[in-house]
Design a protein around this motif. Sequence first.
Motif, short mmCIF file in Angstrom:
data_model
loop_
_atom_site.label_atom_id
_atom_site.label_comp_id
_atom_site.label_asym_id
_atom_site.label_seq_id
_atom_site.Cartn_x
_atom_site.Cartn_y
_atom_site.Cartn_z
N PRO A 218 -84.19 70.69 111.92
CA PRO A 218 -83.29 69.99 110.99
C PRO A 218 -83.82 68.57 110.73
N SER A 219 -83.71 68.13 109.48
CA SER A 219 -84.33 66.86 109.07
C SER A 219 -84.00 65.70 110.01
N SER B 77 -75.75 61.89 108.02
CA SER B 77 -76.91 62.78 108.08
C SER B 77 -76.86 63.70 109.31
N PHE B 80 -74.30 66.44 108.57
CA PHE B 80 -74.82 67.53 107.73
C PHE B 80 -75.22 68.72 108.62
N LEU B 81 -75.66 68.40 109.83
CA LEU B 81 -76.10 69.42 110.79
C LEU B 81 -74.95 69.90 111.67
N ASN B 105 -78.55 66.88 100.40
CA ASN B 105 -79.09 66.83 101.77
C ASN B 105 -78.24 67.66 102.73
N LYS B 108 -79.20 71.29 102.27
CA LYS B 108 -80.50 71.61 102.91
C LYS B 108 -80.33 71.94 104.39
N GLU B 109 -79.51 71.15 105.09
CA GLU B 109 -79.33 71.41 106.52
C GLU B 109 -78.55 72.70 106.74
N LEU B 112 -80.34 76.09 106.96
CA LEU B 112 -81.02 76.50 108.20
C LEU B 112 -80.15 77.44 109.03
#
Lengths: 365, 365
Positions: A218-219, B77, B80-81, B105, B108-109, B112
Amino acid sequence: MKKHNYSAGPCILPQEVFEKSAQAVLDFNHSGLSLLEISHRSKDFVAVMEEARALVLELLGLEGKGYQALFLQGGASLEFLMVPYNLMKVDGKAAYLDTGTWANNAIKEAKLFGETVVVASSKEQNYNHIPTDYTIPTDASYFHCTSNNTIFGTQMKSFPKTDVPVVCDMSSDIFSRSLDFSQFDLIYAGAQKNMGAAGATLVVVKEEILGKSGRTIPSILDYEKHIKAESMYNTPAVFAVYTCLLTLQWLKNQGGIAAIEKVNEAKANLLYSEIDRNPLFIGTANPADRSFMNATFLLVNPEHQETFDKMWKAAGISGLPGHRSVGGYRASMYNALPLESVQVLVDVMKELEVVYNNQSQLAEK
Amino acid sequence: MKKHNYSAGPCILPQEVFEKSAQAVLDFNHSGLSLLEISHRSKDFVAVMEEARALVLELLGLEGKGYQALFLQGGASLEFLMVPYNLMKVDGKAAYLDTGTWANNAIKEAKLFGETVVVASSKEQNYNHIPTDYTIPTDASYFHCTSNNTIFGTQMKSFPKTDVPVVCDMSSDIFSRSLDFSQFDLIYAGAQKNMGAAGATLVVVKEEILGKSGRTIPSILDYEKHIKAESMYNTPAVFAVYTCLLTLQWLKNQGGIAAIEKVNEAKANLLYSEIDRNPLFIGTANPADRSFMNATFLLVNPEHQETFDKMWKAAGISGLPGHRSVGGYRASMYNALPLESVQVLVDVMKELEVVYNNQSQLAEK
């Protein structure tokens, strides 16, 4: 009365760090704006981040050796997760040395990713020593250890030689002693001991070990993304990073790690000498593994506790009670704690002995 | 000269927050110790954390409704995960509304973890509006949206009714307007806009939605573990949390969200009226979706830029340039920005019109 702050972390920082960071909250760099209200991408804050990152490498002697310093968030507890995400190969394994509560927590997170070999543990002895007799599997993705164990008062005095990357959680003794830091491939540390205010996490990583795990990361957990973004992938903990810069500047002005190490040795020797000399006290950690940051000790006779507690509080000492899993006392002597504060504690310990001796003599009469 | 701080975040906070937090760095609660050097488990700091968590629920009108407030780290951020880790069912799917860079963003997470349905996106129009015509799959584990888009100057004025849990990133407009906050099951927000110093992340979560994903969640990312630990699973960002408490106390003293909403409406109306009236300027966001926090606008004639930039800088305004992906200008009018500062900007815009009209008249002569 002057306070002697033995808190285990968050803990004492240099007085000038408090003064300069408070000033920055009111007016940063004479800008008419608070440090808290400026963009993290402003020229002034980018300069803070860059200087802090450079100072870390300079103080650790890692300039020009392929390392990057990052100021992230989430504490060591998030690093417990980021390390296996970034480094443990898919279908690979990792090796961990279990020397205390934090090492144990790191192991728990690693197990979510793959085979996690605990090469040795001192858990059965309530983590009172650092195991030395172990073998690191040569096919491990990395070896993880904890340099200093805040709760149990032990500290690794040497580190194993191995061909696998060495990862070290230095949260509670970074910047406190001279080591060949190039023996580590990844160092991480929560800021709130020797480095600054809680909220920043330092990661120092040798770039060549990254990008090899085969995992989709994960980023926000990807060290390579943080490096590429120059430690500004997202808004950093601006104030905490600034206190780190101030503390690192202070350390450099003291003469760097070599200079502070001498002070730390003097403090630890003064206190441990008294623990060993004074018949009322006993240390809990194996003497060879004693931490120079956190000295853990007990009263031989628990009945002295009330008197001792009153005495050290009256002397202006705070933060001395030990962690609940060890009991007794813990004197945390981080970089910013002056030798004078240790002398005050030692004087109280000696005084307790006098009080006790007088009582014994009275009782005998 | 007084600064008029339009920074998009970190941004202006109430002056009393700067003053009180600076004082706490020097001497916290007359303890003789800095806020930065006390244990996060000390009575004084536990009280800070508890009051801040309680004030969040009180101000949002969520007391006694099954919600918990947490102050974590890592910014939006990391959320997001954490959101998919905690909420997206194994083999399940999640629904996302794509209204800007941060929504993107987050998407994107989420990808996954499993199927991530983007129910609508305004990306093709450079995110200049909020899509309204979309359907949320009834079998989604949750629906995720971003209430305010800092970069593009748009804001959701209403939220879809749905039976799936609604997750909202409110980083840039939390505590700025009255909403029925119980329509959300999980709200998160980086502190550094309307809440406090960068380094803390607020999460408000309805407990009943947790523990259902079927995933093994790493400890540090597990909302249930953070709730159980009363937001002290690991050392929090002490200073940032304290600034949140001070800002929430300030907001309560202003009369809460309903009172600040009126100020925010007055500020936004003043500025948007001028953008619409003044022939030299044009707004970039669809008028119906205009953000009351971040107004984005352009000069109709780019040749006026040099003059305009000189004029607003001379008036003490800072932080006005727009994000590189939109260009032009962005006036961020967070809770702590006074109406007076907006008036100063509007006056400069009017003055530019006068300068331009005079130049035109001279050219015609």
